[in-house]
Design a protein around this motif. Structure first.
Motif: not given
Length: 272
Positions: A78-81, A146-153, A128-132, A106-108
């Motif tokens: 899931h790229p961009g998850a 969280i952007d629920g339009d993207r795949p979420v784990l 840049a890919r990490l939010s605390n 992708s974002h964490w």
């Protein structure tokens, strides 16, 4: 090097240092099964009486490997998850999984209480890919980030066992409701271990483990779709082989036998 005082963490938050030590010491071993330089850095940077936790726990190591394995697979599929790590403590999975995070989309999201997050931000690099997110996992406002339009784990490593059963199940249900089509992975202890902690389980003469009221055996986890709205397709995440007796985790056939089936920790994945 000036160390940061880890005694500011109390109760369940202090257990983040328990699991950190297990991973850091494993990473330092020449025969270690986990390579985790940032865990070593945190361990060396936080002053704390780690000896009060007793002997290192290898389960923390193989659990981290099991979570890493699935998160890596999910990000590749899931790229961009978005990955949301609840009560992340001093987990350093983000840095161990760099090869799967090359996709700029992708974002964490790292979610934990403010005292833990303050230490993370002092000792770990920004990205840049990490939010605390300084918040309790039980404060559902993190969901608004969280952007629920993207795949979420959503991951909950070492969290749910410390919650009352109804609170743990409600959190699972809310994650499933808020992120339909998403996935969640979490671990749970067997009922026998839960009962020991409720009686007061001492890891050493100086430290009693916080109570762990929520437990879930492998058989019980398979019934989640019947009891928790929104939960579908429950699967068990296998533990990878570790060192010593934990090498037995590599033999999948053992999971069908007692006492492994009912007395071993459970790693669960479900689809919402």
């Amino acid at each position: 090097m000036t160390k940061i005082d880890g005694s500011v963490l109390e109760g369940v938050s202090a257990t983040a240092l328990w699991t950190l030590r297990s991973r850091a010491l494993e990473s330092q071993r020449p025969d270690g099964v986990l390579h985790d330089p940032w865990a070593e850095h945190l361990f060396d940077s936080i002053a704390f009486d780690y000896a009060m936790f007793g002997k290192p726990t290898h389960y923390h190591v193989v659990r981290a490997l099991a979570f890493d394995r699935y998160i890596h697979y999910f990000l590749r599929q899931h790229p961009g998850a978005a990955v949301v790590s609840l009560a992340e403590g001093f987990q350093t999975s983000f840095w161990r999984l760099q090869s799967a995070l090359h996709d700029a989309g992708s974002h964490w999201y790292s979610v934990d209480l403010a005292p833990v997050m303050a230490l993370r931000e002092k000792l770990l690099p920004t990205d840049a890919r990490l939010s605390n997110v300084a918040a309790s996992a039980l404060d559902r406002t993190w969901m608004d980030r969280i952007d629920g339009d993207r795949p979420v784990l959503i991951t909950a490593e070492g969290l749910l066992m410390y919650l009352p059963p109804d609170v743990a199940l409600n959190l699972i249900a809310d994650c499933a409701r808020r992120f339909p089509g998403g996935k969640m992975i979490f671990d749970s202890i067997p009922p026998s271990y839960s009962r020991r902690t409720l009686r007061g389980l001492k890891l050493s003469k100086d430290y009693t483990l916080p109570p762990m009221p929520f437990s879930l055996s492998s058989a019980q986890s398979r019934k989640l779709p019947d009891t928790v709205p929104g939960v579908n397709h429950v699967h068990k995440l296998p533990l990878p082989a570790g060192r010593g007796i934990w090498k037995l985790c590599g033999f999948r056939s053992l999971e069908r036998l007692e006492p492994f089936r009912t007395m071993a920790p459970t790693q669960v994945r479900f689809d919402a």
